[in-house]
Design a protein around this motif. Structure first.
Motif, PDB file in Angstrom:
ATOM      1  N   MET A 174      44.068  46.753  34.932  1.00 39.97           N
ATOM      2  CA  MET A 174      42.734  47.246  34.641  1.00 39.97           C
ATOM      3  C   MET A 174      41.938  47.454  35.930  1.00 39.97           C
ATOM      4  O   MET A 174      41.226  48.433  36.071  1.00 39.97           O
ATOM      5  CB  MET A 174      42.027  46.255  33.705  1.00 39.97           C
ATOM      6  CG  MET A 174      40.714  46.733  33.198  1.00 39.97           C
ATOM      7  SD  MET A 174      40.977  48.040  31.990  1.00 39.97           S
ATOM      8  CE  MET A 174      39.386  48.146  31.296  1.00 39.97           C
ATOM      9  N   LYS A 175      42.073  46.481  36.860  1.00 44.80           N
ATOM     10  CA  LYS A 175      41.352  46.583  38.117  1.00 44.80           C
ATOM     11  C   LYS A 175      41.842  47.783  38.928  1.00 44.80           C
ATOM     12  O   LYS A 175      41.052  48.456  39.581  1.00 44.80           O
ATOM     13  CB  LYS A 175      41.522  45.290  38.904  1.00 44.80           C
ATOM     14  CG  LYS A 175      40.679  45.212  40.133  1.00 44.80           C
ATOM     15  CD  LYS A 175      40.802  43.865  40.787  1.00 44.80           C
ATOM     16  CE  LYS A 175      39.864  43.781  41.959  1.00 44.80           C
ATOM     17  NZ  LYS A 175      39.926  42.492  42.610  1.00 44.80           N
ATOM     18  N   ASN A 176      43.127  48.054  38.883  1.00 47.05           N
ATOM     19  CA  ASN A 176      43.705  49.179  39.598  1.00 47.05           C
ATOM     20  C   ASN A 176      43.179  50.500  39.047  1.00 47.05           C
ATOM     21  O   ASN A 176      42.930  51.438  39.795  1.00 47.05           O
ATOM     22  CB  ASN A 176      45.234  49.122  39.507  1.00 47.05           C
ATOM     23  CG  ASN A 176      45.897  50.104  40.432  1.00 47.05           C
ATOM     24  OD1 ASN A 176      45.285  50.582  41.381  1.00 47.05           O
ATOM     25  ND2 ASN A 176      47.154  50.395  40.160  1.00 47.05           N
ATOM     26  N   LEU A 177      42.979  50.580  37.739  1.00 40.08           N
ATOM     27  CA  LEU A 177      42.471  51.803  37.107  1.00 40.08           C
ATOM     28  C   LEU A 177      41.033  52.068  37.537  1.00 40.08           C
ATOM     29  O   LEU A 177      40.670  53.206  37.819  1.00 40.08           O
ATOM     30  CB  LEU A 177      42.562  51.678  35.581  1.00 40.08           C
ATOM     31  CG  LEU A 177      42.190  52.900  34.765  1.00 40.08           C
ATOM     32  CD1 LEU A 177      43.136  54.056  35.106  1.00 40.08           C
ATOM     33  CD2 LEU A 177      42.276  52.591  33.281  1.00 40.08           C
ATOM     34  N   LYS A 178      40.221  51.013  37.636  1.00 42.18           N
ATOM     35  CA  LYS A 178      38.832  51.182  38.080  1.00 42.18           C
ATOM     36  C   LYS A 178      38.772  51.664  39.520  1.00 42.18           C
ATOM     37  O   LYS A 178      37.961  52.518  39.867  1.00 42.18           O
ATOM     38  CB  LYS A 178      38.054  49.871  37.935  1.00 42.18           C
ATOM     39  CG  LYS A 178      37.680  49.527  36.532  1.00 42.18           C
ATOM     40  CD  LYS A 178      36.848  48.269  36.486  1.00 42.18           C
ATOM     41  CE  LYS A 178      36.503  47.902  35.060  1.00 42.18           C
ATOM     42  NZ  LYS A 178      35.676  46.687  34.988  1.00 42.18           N
ATOM     43  N   SER A 179      39.638  51.123  40.375  1.00 42.95           N
ATOM     44  CA  SER A 179      39.620  51.543  41.768  1.00 42.95           C
ATOM     45  C   SER A 179      40.071  52.995  41.907  1.00 42.95           C
ATOM     46  O   SER A 179      39.598  53.714  42.786  1.00 42.95           O
ATOM     47  CB  SER A 179      40.499  50.630  42.629  1.00 42.95           C
ATOM     48  OG  SER A 179      41.860  50.752  42.263  1.00 42.95           O
ATOM     49  N   GLN A 180      40.960  53.448  41.042  1.00 44.64           N
ATOM     50  CA  GLN A 180      41.377  54.844  41.057  1.00 44.64           C
ATOM     51  C   GLN A 180      40.210  55.757  40.682  1.00 44.64           C
ATOM     52  O   GLN A 180      40.041  56.830  41.262  1.00 44.64           O
ATOM     53  CB  GLN A 180      42.553  55.080  40.117  1.00 44.64           C
ATOM     54  CG  GLN A 180      43.861  54.545  40.638  1.00 44.64           C
ATOM     55  CD  GLN A 180      44.999  54.777  39.664  1.00 44.64           C
ATOM     56  OE1 GLN A 180      44.784  55.111  38.502  1.00 44.64           O
ATOM     57  NE2 GLN A 180      46.224  54.577  40.143  1.00 44.64           N
ATOM     58  N   TYR A 181      39.393  55.352  39.711  1.00 47.20           N
ATOM     59  CA  TYR A 181      38.217  56.136  39.325  1.00 47.20           C
ATOM     60  C   TYR A 181      37.195  56.187  40.460  1.00 47.20           C
ATOM     61  O   TYR A 181      36.581  57.227  40.709  1.00 47.20           O
ATOM     62  CB  TYR A 181      37.568  55.568  38.065  1.00 47.20           C
ATOM     63  CG  TYR A 181      38.295  55.916  36.798  1.00 47.20           C
ATOM     64  CD1 TYR A 181      38.604  57.226  36.482  1.00 47.20           C
ATOM     65  CD2 TYR A 181      38.654  54.917  35.897  1.00 47.20           C
ATOM     66  CE1 TYR A 181      39.270  57.547  35.316  1.00 47.20           C
ATOM     67  CE2 TYR A 181      39.322  55.232  34.723  1.00 47.20           C
ATOM     68  CZ  TYR A 181      39.633  56.547  34.440  1.00 47.20           C
ATOM     69  OH  TYR A 181      40.293  56.857  33.279  1.00 47.20           O
ATOM     70  N   VAL A 182      37.016  55.055  41.136  1.00 46.93           N
ATOM     71  CA  VAL A 182      36.066  55.008  42.251  1.00 46.93           C
ATOM     72  C   VAL A 182      36.543  55.928  43.375  1.00 46.93           C
ATOM     73  O   VAL A 182      35.760  56.714  43.931  1.00 46.93           O
ATOM     74  CB  VAL A 182      35.879  53.560  42.762  1.00 46.93           C
ATOM     75  CG1 VAL A 182      35.101  53.539  44.064  1.00 46.93           C
ATOM     76  CG2 VAL A 182      35.189  52.724  41.706  1.00 46.93           C
ATOM     77  N   ILE A 183      37.818  55.850  43.716  1.00 47.16           N
ATOM     78  CA  ILE A 183      38.372  56.700  44.770  1.00 47.16           C
ATOM     79  C   ILE A 183      38.272  58.170  44.368  1.00 47.16           C
ATOM     80  O   ILE A 183      37.889  59.025  45.167  1.00 47.16           O
ATOM     81  CB  ILE A 183      39.826  56.304  45.088  1.00 47.16           C
ATOM     82  CG1 ILE A 183      39.852  54.931  45.774  1.00 47.16           C
ATOM     83  CG2 ILE A 183      40.499  57.340  45.975  1.00 47.16           C
ATOM     84  CD1 ILE A 183      41.233  54.356  45.947  1.00 47.16           C
ATOM     85  N   GLY A 184      38.583  58.479  43.129  1.00 46.42           N
ATOM     86  CA  GLY A 184      38.474  59.858  42.644  1.00 46.42           C
ATOM     87  C   GLY A 184      37.048  60.358  42.697  1.00 46.42           C
ATOM     88  O   GLY A 184      36.788  61.491  43.108  1.00 46.42           O
ATOM     89  N   GLY A 185      36.108  59.517  42.309  1.00 46.99           N
ATOM     90  CA  GLY A 185      34.697  59.890  42.362  1.00 46.99           C
ATOM     91  C   GLY A 185      34.226  60.130  43.778  1.00 46.99           C
ATOM     92  O   GLY A 185      33.505  61.082  44.058  1.00 46.99           O
ATOM     93  N   LEU A 186      34.648  59.271  44.704  1.00 50.66           N
ATOM     94  CA  LEU A 186      34.278  59.446  46.108  1.00 50.66           C
ATOM     95  C   LEU A 186      34.874  60.726  46.681  1.00 50.66           C
ATOM     96  O   LEU A 186      34.222  61.418  47.469  1.00 50.66           O
ATOM     97  CB  LEU A 186      34.721  58.239  46.928  1.00 50.66           C
ATOM     98  CG  LEU A 186      33.938  56.950  46.690  1.00 50.66           C
ATOM     99  CD1 LEU A 186      34.570  55.795  47.468  1.00 50.66           C
ATOM    100  CD2 LEU A 186      32.492  57.123  47.088  1.00 50.66           C
ATOM    101  N   LEU A 187      36.086  61.044  46.308  1.00 43.47           N
ATOM    102  CA  LEU A 187      36.703  62.287  46.774  1.00 43.47           C
ATOM    103  C   LEU A 187      35.937  63.503  46.273  1.00 43.47           C
ATOM    104  O   LEU A 187      35.716  64.459  47.023  1.00 43.47           O
ATOM    105  CB  LEU A 187      38.163  62.362  46.321  1.00 43.47           C
ATOM    106  CG  LEU A 187      39.139  61.441  47.048  1.00 43.47           C
ATOM    107  CD1 LEU A 187      40.522  61.509  46.401  1.00 43.47           C
ATOM    108  CD2 LEU A 187      39.222  61.802  48.511  1.00 43.47           C
ATOM    109  N   ILE A 188      35.508  63.477  45.031  1.00 48.67           N
ATOM    110  CA  ILE A 188      34.740  64.592  44.466  1.00 48.67           C
ATOM    111  C   ILE A 188      33.397  64.729  45.182  1.00 48.67           C
ATOM    112  O   ILE A 188      32.980  65.835  45.534  1.00 48.67           O
ATOM    113  CB  ILE A 188      34.563  64.417  42.948  1.00 48.67           C
ATOM    114  CG1 ILE A 188      35.915  64.614  42.256  1.00 48.67           C
ATOM    115  CG2 ILE A 188      33.529  65.385  42.391  1.00 48.67           C
ATOM    116  CD1 ILE A 188      35.913  64.284  40.782  1.00 48.67           C
TER     117      ILE A 188
END
Length: 71
Positions: free
Chosen positions: A1-15
């Motif tokens: 679950m924690k890994n999925l949240k960090s992926q969303y954060v990284i994706g959001g920062l990239l956008i």
């Protein structure tokens, strides 16, 4: 679950970074073409024996007033 949240954060920062880079590129292109336009107007005015009167209100918005005054 924690890994999925960090992926969303990284994706959001990239956008966000991509949007920022695109915005800066648009501003740079706009300023480049505006300066080319003003240089062309000025050169043509001088070629025709005129005097340039120019007021720049806002470069970022492309707002200016240009006159070629002939004596």
């Amino acid at each position: 679950m924690k890994n999925l949240k960090s992926q969303y954060v990284i994706g959001g920062l990239l956008i966000v970074n991509l949007i920022l880079i695109i915005s800066i590129a648009i501003l740079l292109f706009n300023n480049y073409f505006l300066s080319k336009e003003l240089n062309n107007l000025t050169a043509k005015c001088y070629e025709n024996g005129g005097t340039v009167k120019m007021e720049i209100q806002s470069l970022s918005k492309g707002q200016y007033h240009f006159e070629c005054l002939k004596d």
